[in-house]
Scaffold this motif. Structure first.
Motif, PDB file in Angstrom:
ATOM      1  N   GLU A  68     -11.901  -9.577  20.093  1.00 44.45           N
ATOM      2  CA  GLU A  68     -12.627  -8.367  20.448  1.00 44.45           C
ATOM      3  C   GLU A  68     -14.002  -8.760  20.967  1.00 44.45           C
ATOM      4  OE1 GLU A  68     -12.766  -5.976  16.974  1.00 44.45           O
ATOM      5  OE2 GLU A  68     -10.620  -5.460  17.035  1.00 44.45           O
ATOM      6  N   TYR A  69     -14.583  -7.908  21.808  1.00 41.78           N
ATOM      7  CA  TYR A  69     -15.890  -8.244  22.353  1.00 41.78           C
ATOM      8  C   TYR A  69     -16.786  -7.017  22.392  1.00 41.78           C
ATOM      9  CZ  TYR A  69     -14.867  -5.923  26.802  1.00 41.78           C
ATOM     10  OH  TYR A  69     -14.584  -4.982  27.759  1.00 41.78           O
ATOM     11  N   SER A  70     -18.071  -7.286  22.424  1.00 42.50           N
ATOM     12  CA  SER A  70     -19.077  -6.250  22.619  1.00 42.50           C
ATOM     13  C   SER A  70     -20.133  -6.804  23.564  1.00 42.50           C
ATOM     14  CB  SER A  70     -19.708  -5.843  21.282  1.00 42.50           C
ATOM     15  OG  SER A  70     -20.329  -6.954  20.656  1.00 42.50           O
TER      16      SER A  70
END
Length: 229
Positions: free
Chosen positions: A177-179
């Motif tokens: 997951e990334y932000s």
């Protein structure tokens, strides 16, 4: 089907040796040379007209070229538009590989290419609003991706955060997951020269490139002729 990468990492050339009837799909303009293959042009991936439009918004061509070997077998050599490396990833059914725009080079015939909207994360990242999504519908497939500069594979492990400059991302697996965030405070964002970054978490793999095409364009911009001059 056999793949060989030559002259890496600076000026990589991907050559695919095809058995009779085998096919490889590639981005338009990627072909360097070929022998005993037939080329056909069509829409890439799934989703029909609207799917093609989404792929264009993701930085990929609306069309894709398919090279099929003749009865005696053949080969085709492909190269990316910018000097850099070429890598490959084996796609199992049910898995996805997400690529930054313009990183897709080629894939086996059973790999589909689509796009995924990043939402406001993409808007604030300064990069494309869409990622290219590659997935295999039947059986194991292979996707070939390219970079500007050399490619480095980095593992993302649970409990550890991987920070990547948005302009240096090539691809990542679907189990991370990334932000979008920044390194340091506001002063670092404005004057530190790093801009926004992507922060990855989970357990998977991220591929990064050693050069940033946007940074090169920024360096060259003062030397380019201005309109009206």
């Amino acid at each position: 089907m056999q793949a060989t990468v030559e002259f890496d990492p600076s000026y990589s050339l991907l050559t695919i040796d095809l058995s009779p009837g085998e096919s490889i799909k590639a981005e338009p303009g990627a072909m360097v040379a070929q022998q005993s293959v037939v080329m056909a042009t069509g829409m890439s991936g799934s989703g029909g007209l609207f799917g093609g439009i989404r792929r264009m918004m993701g930085g990929e061509s609306f069309f894709v070229n398919t090279f099929t070997a003749e009865a005696t077998g053949g080969w085709v050599s492909l190269a990316p538009p910018a000097p850099g490396d070429v890598g490959s990833f084996s796609l199992e059914p049910g898995t996805n590989l997400f690529l930054q725009s313009s990183s897709f080079l080629a894939s086996t015939g059973n790999v589909q290419i689509d796009s995924q909207f990043q939402g406001f994360r993409g808007f604030f990242s300064g990069e494309s609003l869409f990622f290219i999504r590659a997935y295999a519908q039947q059986g194991t497939g292979t996707v070939y991706y390219n970079s500007y500069g050399a490619i480095k594979e980095v593992a993302v492990t649970p409990g550890q955060e991987l920070v990547v400059d948005t302009g240096h991302l090539v691809a990542f697996t679907d189990d991370v997951e990334y932000s979008i965030g920044k390194v340091g405070g506001i002063r670092s964002l404005i004057a530190g020269g790093e801009g926004l970054v992507m922060k990855f978490r989970g357990s998977g793999t991220v591929w990064i490139q050693t050069r940033n095409l946007a940074s090169l364009a920024e360096k060259l911009n003062p030397f380019l002729p201005k309109r009206g001059q």
